[in-house]
Design a protein around this motif. Structure first.
Motif, PDB file in Angstrom:
ATOM      1  N   LYS A 181       3.802  29.291  12.905  1.00 39.35           N
ATOM      2  CA  LYS A 181       4.730  28.294  13.430  1.00 39.35           C
ATOM      3  C   LYS A 181       4.538  26.952  12.715  1.00 39.35           C
ATOM      4  CE  LYS A 181       6.262  26.161  17.762  1.00 39.35           C
ATOM      5  NZ  LYS A 181       6.004  25.987  19.201  1.00 39.35           N
ATOM      6  N   GLY A 182       3.284  26.593  12.466  1.00 41.68           N
ATOM      7  CA  GLY A 182       2.994  25.344  11.758  1.00 41.68           C
ATOM      8  C   GLY A 182       3.513  25.369  10.323  1.00 41.68           C
ATOM      9  N   ILE A 183       3.364  26.532   9.679  1.00 40.61           N
ATOM     10  CA  ILE A 183       3.867  26.669   8.300  1.00 40.61           C
ATOM     11  C   ILE A 183       5.399  26.617   8.292  1.00 40.61           C
ATOM     12  CG2 ILE A 183       4.002  28.236   6.314  1.00 40.61           C
ATOM     13  CD1 ILE A 183       1.137  29.212   7.214  1.00 40.61           C
ATOM     14  N   GLY A 201      -8.895  27.067   8.727  1.00 34.91           N
ATOM     15  CA  GLY A 201      -8.255  27.581   7.514  1.00 34.91           C
ATOM     16  C   GLY A 201      -9.103  28.493   6.658  1.00 34.91           C
ATOM     17  N   ILE A 202     -10.430  28.503   6.877  1.00 30.38           N
ATOM     18  CA  ILE A 202     -11.292  29.262   5.966  1.00 30.38           C
ATOM     19  C   ILE A 202     -11.029  30.773   6.042  1.00 30.38           C
ATOM     20  CG2 ILE A 202     -13.275  29.544   7.536  1.00 30.38           C
ATOM     21  CD1 ILE A 202     -13.429  28.714   3.754  1.00 30.38           C
ATOM     22  N   LYS A 203     -10.421  31.231   7.144  1.00 31.88           N
ATOM     23  CA  LYS A 203     -10.117  32.668   7.267  1.00 31.88           C
ATOM     24  C   LYS A 203      -8.608  32.945   7.255  1.00 31.88           C
ATOM     25  CE  LYS A 203     -14.247  34.443   9.482  1.00 31.88           C
ATOM     26  NZ  LYS A 203     -14.790  35.202  10.624  1.00 31.88           N
ATOM     27  N   ALA A 204      -7.805  31.908   6.973  1.00 29.43           N
ATOM     28  CA  ALA A 204      -6.338  32.045   7.070  1.00 29.43           C
ATOM     29  C   ALA A 204      -5.739  32.624   5.784  1.00 29.43           C
ATOM     30  CB  ALA A 204      -5.720  30.685   7.387  1.00 29.43           C
ATOM     31  N   ILE A 205      -6.244  33.769   5.367  1.00 26.37           N
ATOM     32  CA  ILE A 205      -5.827  34.365   4.084  1.00 26.37           C
ATOM     33  C   ILE A 205      -4.333  34.709   4.087  1.00 26.37           C
ATOM     34  CG2 ILE A 205      -6.144  36.368   2.565  1.00 26.37           C
ATOM     35  CD1 ILE A 205      -9.150  36.260   3.404  1.00 26.37           C
ATOM     36  N   GLU A 206      -3.876  35.427   5.135  1.00 27.20           N
ATOM     37  CA  GLU A 206      -2.464  35.835   5.190  1.00 27.20           C
ATOM     38  C   GLU A 206      -1.546  34.625   5.379  1.00 27.20           C
ATOM     39  OE1 GLU A 206      -4.800  36.964   7.218  1.00 27.20           O
ATOM     40  OE2 GLU A 206      -5.065  39.113   6.787  1.00 27.20           O
ATOM     41  N   LYS A 207      -1.993  33.656   6.144  1.00 27.35           N
ATOM     42  CA  LYS A 207      -1.149  32.492   6.438  1.00 27.35           C
ATOM     43  C   LYS A 207      -0.952  31.617   5.190  1.00 27.35           C
ATOM     44  CE  LYS A 207      -1.945  33.126  11.155  1.00 27.35           C
ATOM     45  NZ  LYS A 207      -3.124  32.857  11.910  1.00 27.35           N
ATOM     46  N   VAL A 208      -2.031  31.470   4.419  1.00 27.60           N
ATOM     47  CA  VAL A 208      -1.920  30.691   3.171  1.00 27.60           C
ATOM     48  C   VAL A 208      -1.016  31.418   2.186  1.00 27.60           C
ATOM     49  CG1 VAL A 208      -3.218  29.823   1.175  1.00 27.60           C
ATOM     50  CG2 VAL A 208      -4.109  29.456   3.485  1.00 27.60           C
ATOM     51  N   ALA A 209      -1.104  32.738   2.149  1.00 27.65           N
ATOM     52  CA  ALA A 209      -0.218  33.536   1.277  1.00 27.65           C
ATOM     53  C   ALA A 209       1.234  33.385   1.729  1.00 27.65           C
ATOM     54  CB  ALA A 209      -0.647  35.006   1.312  1.00 27.65           C
ATOM     55  N   ALA A 246       2.507  30.800   3.253  1.00 23.75           N
ATOM     56  CA  ALA A 246       2.942  29.454   2.862  1.00 23.75           C
ATOM     57  C   ALA A 246       3.291  29.409   1.382  1.00 23.75           C
ATOM     58  CB  ALA A 246       1.835  28.440   3.177  1.00 23.75           C
ATOM     59  N   LYS A 247       2.496  30.119   0.578  1.00 27.59           N
ATOM     60  CA  LYS A 247       2.718  30.120  -0.879  1.00 27.59           C
ATOM     61  C   LYS A 247       4.091  30.705  -1.214  1.00 27.59           C
ATOM     62  CE  LYS A 247      -0.520  30.500  -4.725  1.00 27.59           C
ATOM     63  NZ  LYS A 247      -1.016  29.129  -4.551  1.00 27.59           N
ATOM     64  N   GLU A 248       4.466  31.743  -0.461  1.00 26.96           N
ATOM     65  CA  GLU A 248       5.787  32.356  -0.661  1.00 26.96           C
ATOM     66  C   GLU A 248       6.908  31.350  -0.411  1.00 26.96           C
ATOM     67  OE1 GLU A 248       6.013  35.695   1.970  1.00 26.96           O
ATOM     68  OE2 GLU A 248       4.357  36.763   0.979  1.00 26.96           O
ATOM     69  N   LYS A 249       6.624  30.381   0.453  1.00 29.60           N
ATOM     70  CA  LYS A 249       7.624  29.359   0.786  1.00 29.60           C
ATOM     71  C   LYS A 249       7.472  28.109  -0.089  1.00 29.60           C
ATOM     72  CE  LYS A 249       8.189  30.756   5.613  1.00 29.60           C
ATOM     73  NZ  LYS A 249       9.655  30.894   5.588  1.00 29.60           N
ATOM     74  N   GLY A 250       6.605  28.195  -1.087  1.00 27.82           N
ATOM     75  CA  GLY A 250       6.429  27.063  -2.011  1.00 27.82           C
ATOM     76  C   GLY A 250       5.569  25.942  -1.437  1.00 27.82           C
ATOM     77  N   GLY A 267     -15.263  34.360   5.470  1.00 26.25           N
ATOM     78  CA  GLY A 267     -15.366  35.817   5.509  1.00 26.25           C
ATOM     79  C   GLY A 267     -15.759  36.319   4.124  1.00 26.25           C
ATOM     80  N   LYS A 268     -15.464  37.596   3.860  1.00 28.65           N
ATOM     81  CA  LYS A 268     -15.834  38.169   2.552  1.00 28.65           C
ATOM     82  C   LYS A 268     -15.052  37.526   1.408  1.00 28.65           C
ATOM     83  CE  LYS A 268     -17.365  42.683   4.300  1.00 28.65           C
ATOM     84  NZ  LYS A 268     -17.232  42.411   5.748  1.00 28.65           N
ATOM     85  N   SER A 269     -13.838  37.067   1.708  1.00 28.92           N
ATOM     86  CA  SER A 269     -13.057  36.343   0.696  1.00 28.92           C
ATOM     87  C   SER A 269     -12.430  35.122   1.354  1.00 28.92           C
ATOM     88  CB  SER A 269     -11.977  37.250   0.097  1.00 28.92           C
ATOM     89  OG  SER A 269     -11.155  37.768   1.116  1.00 28.92           O
ATOM     90  N   VAL A 270     -11.990  34.173   0.525  1.00 24.66           N
ATOM     91  CA  VAL A 270     -11.393  32.951   1.058  1.00 24.66           C
ATOM     92  C   VAL A 270      -9.908  32.905   0.684  1.00 24.66           C
ATOM     93  CG1 VAL A 270     -13.555  31.660   0.991  1.00 24.66           C
ATOM     94  CG2 VAL A 270     -12.007  31.570  -0.982  1.00 24.66           C
ATOM     95  N   PRO A 271      -9.113  32.121   1.407  1.00 22.77           N
ATOM     96  CA  PRO A 271      -7.679  32.044   1.114  1.00 22.77           C
ATOM     97  C   PRO A 271      -7.409  31.562  -0.313  1.00 22.77           C
ATOM     98  CG  PRO A 271      -8.166  31.048   3.239  1.00 22.77           C
ATOM     99  CD  PRO A 271      -9.485  31.314   2.588  1.00 22.77           C
ATOM    100  N   ASN A 272      -6.272  31.989  -0.835  1.00 25.61           N
ATOM    101  CA  ASN A 272      -5.862  31.581  -2.188  1.00 25.61           C
ATOM    102  C   ASN A 272      -5.177  30.217  -2.109  1.00 25.61           C
ATOM    103  OD1 ASN A 272      -5.231  31.586  -4.891  1.00 25.61           O
ATOM    104  ND2 ASN A 272      -3.421  32.878  -4.652  1.00 25.61           N
ATOM    105  N   ALA A 273      -5.975  29.188  -1.799  1.00 24.19           N
ATOM    106  CA  ALA A 273      -5.459  27.822  -1.686  1.00 24.19           C
ATOM    107  C   ALA A 273      -5.701  27.066  -2.981  1.00 24.19           C
ATOM    108  CB  ALA A 273      -6.156  27.112  -0.523  1.00 24.19           C
ATOM    109  N   VAL A 274      -5.040  25.922  -3.118  1.00 27.70           N
ATOM    110  CA  VAL A 274      -5.260  25.063  -4.297  1.00 27.70           C
ATOM    111  C   VAL A 274      -6.724  24.652  -4.355  1.00 27.70           C
ATOM    112  CG1 VAL A 274      -4.746  22.803  -5.296  1.00 27.70           C
ATOM    113  CG2 VAL A 274      -2.905  24.193  -4.363  1.00 27.70           C
TER     114      VAL A 274
END
Length: 565
Positions: free
Chosen positions: A124-126, A143-151, A153-157, A169-176
């Motif tokens: 909702k925030g995105i 945000g450290i576990k928000a992998i799907e949410k950051v992805a 957001a990326k789709e929306k530019g 977690g085991k991996s971190v979000p693909n953020a800037v």
């Protein structure tokens, strides 16, 4: 309570440090217990310096974060400062947004609704960011576990900068950029910053880029100190420096929002304890009872009259929170009593009518009574949501991780966490959590302990000794208020139970050596009145504190427990 005397430092070390400081051996012993063994370390401890703060660019990705923000400003982009609804999140959002707004107008804030969106970054925030043409989100304390949410957001530019302090977690979000010192590949020297502390490092880096000094950033430290105190992070290293100077700002030059709260409470000077028990609950009450944006509005408002109006509304939220807290705690205690035959090593309670905003407080209250790892569940939409709290020494986050097959989402710390699950998984989860706690909770952790720093003869309590002890502040984890033990004590005959419900114990303690009377107060110790009656000898563990009464200030013993001799 189990009384545990901390390991006492080697006498040679104590004598050496006492000589270097030209001071008391007991003070030297207390310092060594805190890892302070040299004159220079003691000087840094007693005189925290802003020059001891680390270079913010030592945080992994800091250069990327600064470059992206500067690019946004240069390209006239809209920036959304996003944070959680608790004290750490709302202070962090207030800090970063107010700093950016000093340099650039296109900045707005977003606090997720506790009930409609839940913890952390939300879809909702995105969507809000997308609908309102925000191309950069700075997420604080989440945000450290928000992998799907950051992805998503990326789709929306939309780009993300994450400023968090929770375990990845085991991996971190693909953020800037991901600013979190708990990442394994981050070599930042101090990994115990709170979310607002990470936000401060971000503005410190931005400021450094603009030629600003640390003195230019002092006005923001009141927010950082409040978050450090409320989030119960270690009061060592950078946290101690930031809290020390932030507390000075709260007392000497508070922002309008803090001033409005303090004004309502008629307090002259606030300690870190006041911040924890007076300011923090009011900031939290906004997100618990209404919306966290009220807290941001309070903390960013520059006009005292407007801030006072918001503070008044928040005060009403806090009163409602207290009433609900008491009501739900009473209901939860009844539920436990009705199921007393279960003999569980954990406490898990649920009612669909309980207010989601206070279940964390209720969990803490239940631990005060039953001292077990505790989960309080309520209904949240089509799921169940819970707050978890733990007993000292037990990692409830790890326990939840072992129950993850029944959990939809969870996050948090060693001693406090939150989770959601589907209603049909509740019974299986409850059973599994009990099994995990039963298998991993050592017997000695089932009883609350009090760690004693040193044995103390009451005649050692002098104004000079107490004056030095006060300089150990600000207190917090890893730098707790010293705890002392004294034996051979007697009440002067005027000891009694006090308070509205007579649950506290007031004592006039006579020391066997100098026959002087020392006043003591034991909150919640009313049930132990019989131990001090009829001149019986007793022993006590206590902190030293100041008692202000009728314009007079005296040193008193803040009793933590008493036992018969």
């Amino acid at each position: 309570m189990r009384w545990i005397l901390e390991d006492q430092p080697e006498l040679e070390k104590v004598n050496t440090l006492a000589k270097q400081l030209n001071g008391d051996r007991l003070i030297a012993s207390l310092l060594i217990q805190r890892g302070i063994e040299t004159f220079d370390q003691a000087k840094a401890f007693f005189r925290p310096s802003l020059s001891d703060l680390h270079d913010p660019y030592l945080l992994k990705d800091m250069d990327k974060a600064v470059a992206r923000i500067e690019k946004a400003i240069e390209k006239d982009e809209n920036i959304l400062v996003y944070g959680d609804y608790d004290v750490d999140g709302t202070t962090a959002v207030s800090l970063v947004s107010s700093y950016l707004l000093k340099h650039y107008p296109n900045v707005a804030t977003y606090i997720p609704d506790r009930y409609a969106e839940g913890y952390g970054v939300s879809y909702k925030g995105i969507d809000f960011a997308d609908d309102n043409d925000f191309s950069l989100i700075i997420a604080l304390d989440c945000g450290i576990k928000a992998i799907e949410k950051v992805a998503y957001a990326k789709e929306k530019g939309i780009d993300f900068i994450i400023c968090d302090h929770h375990r990845p977690g085991k991996s971190v979000p693909n953020a800037v950029a991901v600013l979190d010192a708990k990442q394994e590949d981050c070599s930042y020297p101090f990994d115990e910053l709170c979310g607002c502390g990470v936000g401060f490092k971000l503005i410190q880096a931005l400021g450094k880029n603009r030629g600003e000094t640390i003195d230019d950033l002092l006005p923001y430290l009141d927010l950082v100190a409040t978050a450090i105190a409320a989030d119960i992070v270690p009061m060592t290293g950078e946290n101690r420096v930031l809290a020390y100077y932030g507390l000075q700002m709260i007392n000497k030059a508070p922002r309008a929002g803090f001033n409005a709260v303090i004004h309502q409470l008629h307090k002259n000077e606030l300690t870190i304890t006041d911040v924890v028990f007076v300011i923090a609950p009011r900031i939290n009450a906004a997100g618990r009872m209404k919306h966290g944006q009220y807290a941001v509005d309070l903390l960013t408002e520059t006009d005292f009259e407007k801030a006072s109006k918001i503070a008044g509304e928040i005060e009403d939220f806090n009163k409602n929170r207290k009433e609900l807290d008491k009501k739900i705690t009473d209901e939860a205690l009844r539920q436990i009593t009705e199921n007393a035959e279960e003999q569980n090593v954990s406490t898990v309670v649920y009612s669909e009518t309980w207010h989601k905003g206070v279940i964390g407080i209720v969990a803490s209250r239940l631990i005060e009574t039953y001292y077990k790892p505790t989960l309080v569940f309520t209904k949240s939409g089509d799921k169940l949501a819970a707050s978890a709290r733990s007993v000292k020494g037990f990692d409830v986050y790890n326990a939840l991780d072992q129950c993850s097959e029944f959990i939809e989402q969870f996050g948090g710390h060693k001693y406090a966490a939150g989770l959601t699950l589907l209603p049909e998984n509740y019974r299986n989860f409850k059973q599994k959590f009990e099994e995990v706690v039963a298998a991993t909770l050592p017997e000695e952790l089932k009883t609350p302990e009090v760690k004693i720093n040193a044995e103390l003869e009451l005649e050692q309590i002098t104004p000079k000794f107490y004056s030095i002890l006060k300089q150990f502040a600000p207190f917090g984890p890893n730098n707790m208020r010293p705890v002392f033990k004294s034996e051979g004590l007697r009440d002067n005959g005027y000891g009694k139970c006090v308070g509205e419900d007579k649950t506290h114990l007031k004592v006039g303690i006579i020391n066997g050596v100098d026959k002087k009377t020392y006043s003591g107060i034991g909150f919640g110790l009313g049930s132990k009145e019989k131990l001090i009656s009829n001149g019986k000898a007793f022993k006590a563990v206590f902190n030293l504190d100041e008692n202000h009464w009728n314009g007079n200030t005296s040193i008193q013993l803040l009793l933590k427990d008493i036992q018969e001799e």
